[in-house]
Design a protein around this motif. Structure first.
Motif, mmCIF file in Angstrom:
data_model
loop_
_atom_site.group_PDB
_atom_site.id
_atom_site.type_symbol
_atom_site.label_atom_id
_atom_site.label_comp_id
_atom_site.label_asym_id
_atom_site.label_seq_id
_atom_site.Cartn_x
_atom_site.Cartn_y
_atom_site.Cartn_z
ATOM 1 N N ILE A 1 0.830 -1.192 0.000
ATOM 2 C CA ILE A 1 0.000 0.000 0.000
ATOM 3 C C ILE A 1 0.872 1.253 0.000
ATOM 4 C CG2 ILE A 1 -0.341 0.491 2.469
ATOM 5 C CD1 ILE A 1 -3.169 0.171 0.022
ATOM 6 N N LEU A 2 2.039 1.175 0.669
ATOM 7 C CA LEU A 2 2.944 2.330 0.684
ATOM 8 C C LEU A 2 3.417 2.642 -0.732
ATOM 9 C CD1 LEU A 2 3.881 4.039 3.013
ATOM 10 C CD2 LEU A 2 6.024 2.785 3.007
ATOM 11 N N VAL A 3 3.813 1.575 -1.430
ATOM 12 C CA VAL A 3 4.283 1.791 -2.803
ATOM 13 C C VAL A 3 3.166 2.392 -3.641
ATOM 14 C CG1 VAL A 3 4.966 0.577 -4.896
ATOM 15 C CG2 VAL A 3 6.039 0.008 -2.720
ATOM 16 N N VAL A 4 1.968 1.796 -3.493
ATOM 17 C CA VAL A 4 0.850 2.291 -4.307
ATOM 18 C C VAL A 4 0.550 3.753 -3.977
ATOM 19 C CG1 VAL A 4 -1.617 2.045 -4.733
ATOM 20 C CG2 VAL A 4 -0.156 0.036 -4.654
ATOM 21 N N ILE A 5 0.515 4.062 -2.677
ATOM 22 C CA ILE A 5 0.162 5.432 -2.285
ATOM 23 C C ILE A 5 1.206 6.418 -2.790
ATOM 24 C CG2 ILE A 5 -0.070 6.987 -0.318
ATOM 25 C CD1 ILE A 5 -2.473 5.383 -0.613
ATOM 26 N N LEU A 6 2.500 6.078 -2.605
ATOM 27 C CA LEU A 6 3.539 7.024 -3.029
ATOM 28 C C LEU A 6 3.502 7.217 -4.541
ATOM 29 C CD1 LEU A 6 6.520 6.180 -0.688
ATOM 30 C CD2 LEU A 6 4.904 8.059 -0.577
ATOM 31 N N THR A 7 3.274 6.113 -5.263
ATOM 32 C CA THR A 7 3.148 6.250 -6.716
ATOM 33 C C THR A 7 1.949 7.129 -7.058
ATOM 34 O OG1 THR A 7 3.840 3.962 -6.716
ATOM 35 C CG2 THR A 7 3.254 4.915 -8.834
ATOM 36 N N MET A 8 0.867 6.839 -6.333
ATOM 37 C CA MET A 8 -0.335 7.627 -6.619
ATOM 38 C C MET A 8 -0.101 9.103 -6.324
ATOM 39 S SD MET A 8 -3.672 5.549 -5.425
ATOM 40 C CE MET A 8 -4.952 6.590 -6.067
ATOM 41 N N VAL A 9 0.647 9.382 -5.257
ATOM 42 C CA VAL A 9 0.907 10.789 -4.927
ATOM 43 C C VAL A 9 1.619 11.465 -6.075
ATOM 44 C CG1 VAL A 9 2.311 12.283 -3.487
ATOM 45 C CG2 VAL A 9 0.905 10.557 -2.437
ATOM 46 N N SER A 10 2.710 10.819 -6.548
ATOM 47 C CA SER A 10 3.467 11.498 -7.597
ATOM 48 C C SER A 10 2.614 11.623 -8.856
ATOM 49 C CB SER A 10 4.773 10.767 -7.870
ATOM 50 O OG SER A 10 4.517 9.391 -7.963
ATOM 51 N N TYR A 11 1.802 10.591 -9.109
ATOM 52 C CA TYR A 11 0.978 10.714 -10.307
ATOM 53 C C TYR A 11 -0.222 11.608 -10.089
ATOM 54 C CZ TYR A 11 3.904 8.243 -13.326
ATOM 55 O OH TYR A 11 4.970 7.955 -14.106
ATOM 56 N N ALA A 12 -0.615 11.774 -8.825
ATOM 57 C CA ALA A 12 -1.681 12.747 -8.569
ATOM 58 C C ALA A 12 -1.200 14.149 -8.903
ATOM 59 C CB ALA A 12 -2.124 12.663 -7.110
ATOM 60 N N VAL A 13 0.086 14.415 -8.587
ATOM 61 C CA VAL A 13 0.621 15.734 -8.940
ATOM 62 C C VAL A 13 0.592 15.915 -10.449
ATOM 63 C CG1 VAL A 13 2.614 17.241 -8.777
ATOM 64 C CG2 VAL A 13 2.077 15.705 -6.915
ATOM 65 N N TYR A 14 1.042 14.873 -11.123
ATOM 66 C CA TYR A 14 1.030 14.926 -12.590
ATOM 67 C C TYR A 14 -0.406 15.104 -13.091
ATOM 68 C CZ TYR A 14 0.928 12.919 -17.280
ATOM 69 O OH TYR A 14 0.698 12.699 -18.603
ATOM 70 N N ALA A 15 -1.332 14.297 -12.506
ATOM 71 C CA ALA A 15 -2.726 14.377 -12.937
ATOM 72 C C ALA A 15 -3.296 15.757 -12.668
ATOM 73 C CB ALA A 15 -3.553 13.317 -12.206
ATOM 74 N N GLU A 16 -2.924 16.288 -11.512
ATOM 75 C CA GLU A 16 -3.416 17.631 -11.173
ATOM 76 C C GLU A 16 -3.026 18.628 -12.252
ATOM 77 O OE1 GLU A 16 -4.054 18.986 -7.356
ATOM 78 O OE2 GLU A 16 -5.239 20.180 -8.723
ATOM 79 N N ARG A 17 -1.772 18.528 -12.680
ATOM 80 C CA ARG A 17 -1.296 19.482 -13.678
ATOM 81 C C ARG A 17 -1.995 19.273 -15.010
ATOM 82 N NH1 ARG A 17 5.128 19.357 -13.177
ATOM 83 N NH2 ARG A 17 4.963 20.962 -14.763
ATOM 84 N N ARG A 18 -2.203 17.995 -15.342
ATOM 85 C CA ARG A 18 -2.886 17.727 -16.610
ATOM 86 C C ARG A 18 -4.341 18.179 -16.539
ATOM 87 N NH1 ARG A 18 -0.177 16.610 -21.258
ATOM 88 N NH2 ARG A 18 -1.412 14.845 -21.941
ATOM 89 N N VAL A 19 -5.001 17.831 -15.438
ATOM 90 C CA VAL A 19 -6.420 18.174 -15.310
ATOM 91 C C VAL A 19 -6.584 19.685 -15.329
ATOM 92 C CG1 VAL A 19 -8.357 18.164 -13.705
ATOM 93 C CG2 VAL A 19 -7.109 16.065 -14.150
ATOM 94 N N SER A 20 -5.740 20.364 -14.547
ATOM 95 C CA SER A 20 -5.868 21.817 -14.521
ATOM 96 C C SER A 20 -5.632 22.381 -15.907
ATOM 97 C CB SER A 20 -4.875 22.401 -13.529
ATOM 98 O OG SER A 20 -3.566 22.226 -14.004
ATOM 99 N N ALA A 21 -4.655 21.815 -16.610
ATOM 100 C CA ALA A 21 -4.379 22.303 -17.959
ATOM 101 C C ALA A 21 -5.584 22.073 -18.871
ATOM 102 C CB ALA A 21 -3.146 21.595 -18.517
ATOM 103 N N PHE A 22 -6.150 20.888 -18.772
ATOM 104 C CA PHE A 22 -7.271 20.580 -19.659
ATOM 105 C C PHE A 22 -8.446 21.495 -19.363
ATOM 106 C CE2 PHE A 22 -6.457 16.030 -21.343
ATOM 107 C CZ PHE A 22 -5.228 16.446 -21.792
ATOM 108 N N ILE A 23 -8.673 21.736 -18.067
ATOM 109 C CA ILE A 23 -9.800 22.600 -17.717
ATOM 110 C C ILE A 23 -9.573 24.003 -18.244
ATOM 111 C CG2 ILE A 23 -10.769 23.788 -15.705
ATOM 112 C CD1 ILE A 23 -10.872 21.079 -14.337
ATOM 113 N N GLN A 24 -8.312 24.381 -18.341
ATOM 114 C CA GLN A 24 -8.022 25.722 -18.846
ATOM 115 C C GLN A 24 -7.643 25.702 -20.324
ATOM 116 O OE1 GLN A 24 -4.984 26.795 -16.114
ATOM 117 N NE2 GLN A 24 -6.432 27.347 -14.508
ATOM 118 N N ASP A 25 -8.017 24.661 -21.019
ATOM 119 C CA ASP A 25 -7.731 24.537 -22.455
ATOM 120 C C ASP A 25 -6.246 24.570 -22.758
ATOM 121 O OD1 ASP A 25 -10.345 24.284 -22.990
ATOM 122 O OD2 ASP A 25 -10.666 26.353 -23.621
#
Lengths: 353, 106, 168, 577, 176
Positions: free
Chosen positions: A16-40
């Motif tokens: 679960i630690l591995v999954v969570i840490l991976t998810m954290v780093s990819y959440a940051v990436y996802a955040e940037r992508r999502v925010s970008a997409f929302i702002q075209d």
């Protein structure tokens, strides 16, 4: 304590630690992508295909940056604070059931009888990281961020706790696995009438449950310092808030803590209101390990969707003013959660569900 | 093995520390914190006794734990009131030192 | 029951950080020591199978009360106390009284027969102690519970009144 | 005010009546009341040829009635009879009842016309021209001229880039034939080498056949040239004048102490120009002093304090070097030490040196006299700028330089064990390199390194004249101020700070945080300085020694002179007690 | 004097805020969805795609020195750009043209002409102030380097960027 329990527990913790840490780093990436997409826009798309290795690049960048400690800072607490910010968020996940069973092993690290209380207790320690970080930096904006954070946490923890009481009124148990099991039998709490379509009480129950969900989710936004409640780090007002003076890996730890808290929060919301790892029509792990894996996948899919909602909200709503935040917490959510408890209790008493 | 006495001893030491804190420190905030320490020392004794006195049903005696529950509630209320008084005092006097608050009326 | 090692570990953690509360000059450091002390105490509670009380301890004390303390300390911007001349006599007196008290209690515990016994085993599972405490609270102690509720309400009103600034 | 014997005339300037003494030129009268009349050829220190026509104004006299009294107009004021033609204001003295109009339509028309004529053949290459930024043609063109040229024909080609002297380059195309340079050479420098040849549009300025503009005052023609025709070969195309930071200072190349403006940019000195001070140098200075600043950037400049270690000089920190110097000096008794100071040092440095000598018990202390041929214009025979200061402050009974022979003999005979050489070269005294090298202690403070400093046991890099502050007393007894124009290169340090630190390291002297404090101490100990503070010295200086008669007064300086006279009177009174 | 902005009176539906929040979320989700489907792609993939062709005429890119039609460096080192430059990015060391040169009449040329592109703010004042029309802001914008020294454009680099300028005022013909 038998050997198998220790081994499986350790395996689960590491997994679960591995999954969570991976998810954290990819959440940051996802955040940037999502925010970008929302702002075209496009967002990071250079490192690897569609930018998927961006978190790796970010990690190296953060590791290699100069680690700077202000001269006036209180060094011991200054170093302690980022660790305090990360730990609670990760510890909390221990009581959340992230799957049914796999080879007969329950997919929860610690199935404690006070599950939800444990979550609240540990999550409420997360504020220390921010308060101490703000205080130890010995700088005015971080300090203001720390003070804001402490007041905000106090205000929203109450609503957070009160909002889930209806759920436990129904379940009659604080154990999170019981919550999931109850939902498998009686339908998800967000839609309690599913499977029992003709019962009007169940339809009536849906109203307080949705209110309960909304209050809980909004309080969770505040608890995890996500927009629209990110007052402790409001860039425009406080130049970054409590983490202004932090750099390099210490800053990254704060970042990690925030996203880990968001993932944990999503996991708890999913467990409490969206049936955890359950999806209608998919049997649990006792029917074969493949279903066990599918259950885990279902859980994390739901969590991901929840995280998406977190991000979606962040990039839609503006930040609250501090007095608005306080008024909302104390004069609205607190009351509505309280009334909600009585409504659910009344429904339970009269309908005998 | 750990005996009841061990728990009681820890509780006693904790109580003494809190007591000493109330006696020695002059900062009202620290005095309040020390008070919390003494209350929690009492809680530890109560829980230890609760566990020591096993009911016929095979469960600990929960009466003591209910007591602890009350103590925690009252302590929380006490802290809230105490800190509110402290803030009011600080606004009036710009100090939280008991030595500086010696007049009966201001 | 937990092993003696864990017991002494958490007991020492509680006591050392409890002492740090009194010794530290910086109020923030004191408050943080108190948090750690409470965490140790909570672990001791859990060692006594009182999971609910233990977690309530963390939730209420570490999660709310101490945050409130920190908030007040930071709001009032209390700095570390300056090194005042310690009144040796008064300090020695205070410590002396505390030690005398401790000795008294210790002696009392030493004379207490039951104190030398270990804890009897539980024949039933305490995993549902939330339900048990709830039952005790609402069945046997309903009136005190109501009274405490009134007390908390009165305290809330009092806090609001106290912290309200007078309109100028 | 002016002497009562001088008759005063009533003059009306732009409608307002003023009084001026007889003999005032109209252009000066206008300037005194704040009305500026443009001029090219006129210079107040030179004669007035009236050949540029830029200062044309309208003149007139009151209309006199039959009773020889001025007729009054309807407003009760005299009616002026204006002359039909404009007059030049630079060649006309004021007279009783004169009326002047400097901004009438006619005057403006005249100024515009003159400007247009002047610009016909003048090239429009201000971006290149060195004078841009301080060019009268440029300024007046903006103030009085037209914004565009109506001249379509070809301009007259004239010689460019003519070396009319070793230090002056002439561009005839830019010349507007004002003849200031010609008159300067005739009247001030007494070296009549320049003149106009050819006629009309083809008139050019040139040196007379077989002569060159090579007298010691040639660069003053560059200063007074209103346009970019005469340029300094040294400064030409080096830097635009608007970048230059101007620092008021004095020239230290001879005892005259001409007042100067040092033009520097980013710690580089680009030029030195004279500053008007009628007590000292009028508006001029000699080429020798003006160009004597390049040594500050010489290759041999000392940049780091050095101490001798195992036979070699190695760079050291200031505290180390000062401490080492003090330690070495303290090994010896007073009679074993000699100090060679310099007449190029400021009063403050000399005072600190005297304190140093006092605390070490040194008797052998003197400055090196420096003489050269002088002239009767500005250049003085005494080439030390502060001989008078040394005479006053070192307090020696004999003339400066009298003890040098004895010092040199003592060094040669080995009687002197420690030599402190401040900004001088001991080899000029006849002490050989070997003798210097054999000295157990030889402390040298200097700006540049030379053979003597290379034999030193401690080398202290000091500042040049433009890098430090301080005061000096010129040959005529005038106390004047040096100002810092540029920062010293490398680790070189202000001389007075070096001497103060050395003094303190030896154990004498108390804290002197600023140079003003040093000056205050001088004024407390040296009677001639009594009552003076460094603020009293001002930009133009004060006379503190009565060596010669004061030069004739200039109206604009009356206050300063009165002050100086008063101070001297007070001082004489103090001394007589 | 503070201005009090009257707040609009909201009815109960508006005071609930939920419809507004949902509407806001819907708008942002629409953008997210459209972007996901590639409908509203407005970002330019910079190093591969460039908008050089659509740069406006008044675009202010890197400042550069130009030569005239005779191949002469137009700059006469008057240092006005050095004077006007707000971030003091320009450094000029003037030199004298030898009298044997074809353009000896110009007398002066820039021996060194450095523009520190780390400092340059692309304000265009140098172009505006230049009396000789010798310095122009060209359309180059991608000015990069690995060291500070690399970011200083020397005269050669500036002339290379600038190229030859046609059709500007010719000042140094014989007539003047």
């Amino acid at each position: 304590m038998d050997f198998a329990f220790v081994v499986t527990s350790l395996l689960k913790i590491v997994g679960i630690l591995v999954v969570i840490l991976t998810m954290v780093s990819y959440a940051v990436y996802a955040e940037r992508r999502v925010s970008a997409f929302i702002q075209d826009r496009l967002g990071p798309n250079r490192v690897g295909p569609a930018g998927v290795f961006q978190p790796v690049a970010d990690m190296f960048k953060l590791l290699l940056k100069e680690d700077f400690t202000p001269r006036a800072a209180n060094t011991f607490y200054y170093w302690l604070a980022p660790c305090l910010a990360v730990m609670p968020a990760i510890i909390t996940i221990a009581v959340v059931p992230f799957g049914s069973t796999l080879f007969g092993v329950p997919m929860v690290i610690a199935d404690v009888n006070i599950g939800i209380l444990f979550v609240f207790a540990i999550a409420s320690l997360g504020v220390y990281g921010i308060v101490i970080g703000g205080w130890a930096s010995n700088s005015k904006y971080p300090f203001l961020g720390g003070i804001r954070s402490s007041a905000q946490m106090l205000s929203y923890e109450l609503s957070l706790g009160l909002a889930v009481i209806p759920v436990f009124l129904l379940v009659g148990n604080l154990r999170l696995t019981s919550v999931v099991r109850y939902q498998i039998e009686h339908g998800w709490f967000i839609l309690p009438f599913v499977g029992d379509w003709t019962n009007p009480w169940k339809w009536l129950l849906a109203v307080p449950m949705i209110i309960s969900f909304l209050v809980f989710m909004i309080a969770m936004f505040a608890e995890t310092n996500r927009l629209p409640f990110d007052l402790p780090e409001a860039e425009q007002e406080l130049a970054g808030g409590y983490n202004t003076e932090y750099s390099s890996m210490k800053f990254a730890l704060y970042f990690l803590g925030e996203y880990a808290a968001m993932i944990t929060g999503s996991a708890i919301i999913v467990t409490l209101f969206f049936g955890g790892w359950h999806f209608p029509g998919i049997p649990d792990g006792s029917h074969g390990w493949i279903f066990g894996l599918i259950n885990i996948a279902v859980f994390f899919t739901k969590v991901s969707l929840m995280i998406f909602i977190f991000m979606w909200v962040r990039w839609t709503l503006p930040r609250f003013r501090y007095d608005q935040l306080m008024r909302l917490g104390w004069l609205f959510f607190f009351e509505i959660a309280l009334v909600n408890i009585f409504v659910v209790a009344a429904i339970l008493a009269y309908a005998g569900i | 093995m750990i005996t009841l006495g061990d728990y009681l001893l820890v509780s006693a030491i904790l109580f003494s520390i809190g007591f000493a804190g109330v006696m020695l420190r002059r900062n009202l905030i620290i005095i309040l914190m020390s008070l919390e320490l003494t209350l929690n020392a009492a809680n530890l004794s109560l829980v230890a006794f609760s566990r020591f006195r096993v009911d016929p049903s095979g469960l600990p005696n929960y009466n003591a734990q209910v007591f602890v529950f009350f103590i925690i509630t009252v302590a929380a209320a006490e802290v809230a009131v105490g800190l509110a008084i402290l803030v009011a005092l600080f606004r009036a006097r710009q100090t939280t030192d008991v030595k500086d608050i010696s007049s009966l009326k201001f | 029951m937990m092993s003696p090692f864990l017991f002494w570990f958490f007991a020492l953690m509680t006591l050392i950080f409890g002492a740090a509360v009194v010794i530290n000059r910086n109020p923030v450091a004191s408050a943080l020591s108190l948090v750690v002390s409470f965490l140790g105490l909570s672990a001791l509670f859990m060692s006594l199978n009182a999971y609910f009380v233990g977690i309530i301890q963390v939730l209420v004390y570490a999660g709310a009360v101490m945050v409130l303390f920190l908030f007040i300390i930071m709001l009032l911007n209390l700095q570390a106390e300056e090194q005042r001349r310690i009144n040796t006599l008064a300090s020695a007196g205070g410590i002396g009284v505390a030690i005398i008290l401790l000795i008294q209690i210790a002696v009392t515990i030493g004379r207490f027969e039951a104190a030398r016994q270990t804890f009897p085993p539980l024949s039933a599972s305490t995993t549902d102690d939330v339900r048990n405490i709830g039952a005790a609270l609402f069945r046997n102690y309903n009136l005190p519970f109501q009274i405490v509720g009134v007390l908390v309400l009165v305290a809330t009103v009092g806090v609001v009144l106290l912290s309200k600034r007078e309109p100028r | 005010m002016s002497e009562p014997s001088t008759p005063m005339f009533n003059v009306q300037i732009d409608g307002v009546w003023h009084q001026f003494p007889k003999g005032t030129r109209v252009i000066e009268a206008c300037a005194q009341v704040g009305v500026f009349v443009p001029r090219y050829c006129y210079h107040k220190k030179l004669s007035s040829p009236g050949n540029c026509r830029m200062c044309l104004i309208e003149m007139g006299f009151p209309r006199l009635g039959a009773d020889r009294k001025p007729e009054l107009g309807a407003d009760g004021k005299p009616i002026i009879n204006w002359m039909p033609r404009p007059q030049i204001s630079c060649a006309q003295d004021v007279s009783e009842g004169l009326a002047v109009r400097t901004n009438s339509p006619l005057v403006k028309e005249c100024q515009r016309g003159v400007m247009e004529f002047l610009l016909i053949n003048h090239p429009l290459d201000c971006p290149i021209c060195d004078q841009a930024g301080e060019c009268r043609l440029q300024e007046f063109s903006v103030d009085y001229g037209d914004s565009k040229s109506r001249f379509l024909e070809n301009k007259v080609k004239k010689p460019k880039n003519v070396q009319i002297g070793p230090r002056v380059t002439l561009d005839d195309e830019r010349c507007i034939l004002c003849s200031r340079c010609i008159r300067f050479c005739q009247e001030i420098a007494h070296d009549d080498v320049l003149g106009f040849v050819d006629r009309g549009s083809y008139t050019v300025l040139t040196a007379h056949p077989g002569k060159r503009l090579e007298n010691n005052y040639s660069l003053n023609t560059v200063d007074i040239c209103p346009v970019g025709a005469l340029t300094s070969t040294d400064f030409r195309f080096k830097m635009r004048v608007w970048f230059l930071k101007e620092t008021k200072s004095i020239c230290t190349s001879c005892a005259t102490g001409c007042n100067t403006i040092i033009g520097s940019r980013e710690d580089v000195i680009y030029r030195q120009t004279p500053r008007e001070n009628d007590h000292v140098n009028s508006c001029w200075m000699c080429d020798f002093g003006r160009l004597n600043f390049n040594y500050l950037e010489a290759e041999s400049r000392l940049l780091e304090p050095q101490i001798r270690s195992e036979g070699r000089l190695v760079a050291a920190d200031w505290p180390v070097a000062i401490g080492q110097a003090a330690l070495q000096l303290k090994q010896f008794a007073g009679p074993e030490i000699a100090i060679i100071a310099s007449g190029r040092m400021t009063n403050e440095e000399l005072w600190l040196t005297s304190q140093l000598a006092k605390s070490l018990g040194v008797q052998m202390i003197d400055i090196v006299p420096r003489r050269g041929p002088g002239d009767d214009i500005l250049l003085s025979e005494d080439r030390n700028p502060n001989t008078n200061g040394a005479r006053l402050i070192l307090g020696s009974t004999s003339e400066p330089g009298a003890k040098l022979i004895a010092i040199a003999e003592a060094v040669k005979s080995g009687q002197i064990k420690a030599l402190v050489m401040l900004k001088e070269n001991a080899m000029h005294l006849g002490i050989s390199v070997e003798q210097l090298a054999q000295l157990p202690v030889f402390i040298a403070m200097n700006v540049l390194s030379h053979e003597a400093t290379e034999r030193a046991t401690v080398v202290l890099p000091a500042c040049g004249f433009a890098e430090k502050r301080g005061s000096m007393i010129n040959g005529k007894g005038r106390l004047q101020r040096l100002n810092r124009a540029v920062r010293p290169p490398g680790n070189a340090c202000d001389d007075w700070e070096i001497l103060r630190d050395l003094l303190q390291a030896i154990g004498g002297g108390d804290s002197l945080p600023s140079i003003e404090d040093v000056f205050r101490r001088i004024s407390e100990t040296v009677p001639q300085f009594a009552g003076l503070s460094s603020g009293d010295v001002g930009d133009l200086g004060v006379h503190i020694l009565q060596i010669e008669e004061l030069p004739p007064m200039h109206p604009s300086d009356e206050e300063n002179i009165e002050q100086a006279v008063a101070i001297q009177a007070r001082r004489r009174a103090v001394r007589s007690h | 004097m503070a201005i009090t902005v009257p707040r609009p009176k909201l009815n109960w539906r508006e005071r609930l805020y939920l419809p507004a929040i949902v509407a806001g979320l819907a708008i942002t989700f629409k953008h997210f969805k459209n972007m996901l489907l590639g409908r509203t792609k407005v970002t330019m993939q910079y190093p591969e795609q460039k908008w050089d062709s659509s740069l406006p005429d008044h675009y202010r890119g890197a400042p550069a020195l130009v030569r005239d039609e005779d191949g002469r460096v137009r700059c006469v080192a008057c240092q006005l750009c050095e004077f006007i430059c707000p971030p003091r990015a320009i450094k000029i060391i003037p030199g004298e043209i030898p009298s044997t040169d074809r353009f000896a009449k110009v007398e002066k040329y820039p021996e060194q002409f450095d523009i520190d592109m780390i400092r340059c703010i692309f304000c265009g004042m140098c172009e505006e102030v230049c009396p000789e029309q010798a310095i122009y802001l060209r359309k180059d914008y991608a000015i990069t380097g690995f060291t500070r020294a690399e970011m200083v454009h020397h005269k050669e680099k500036l002339l290379e960027i600038g190229g030859v300028m046609h059709g500007v005022v010719l000042k140094w013909n014989e007539k003047k």
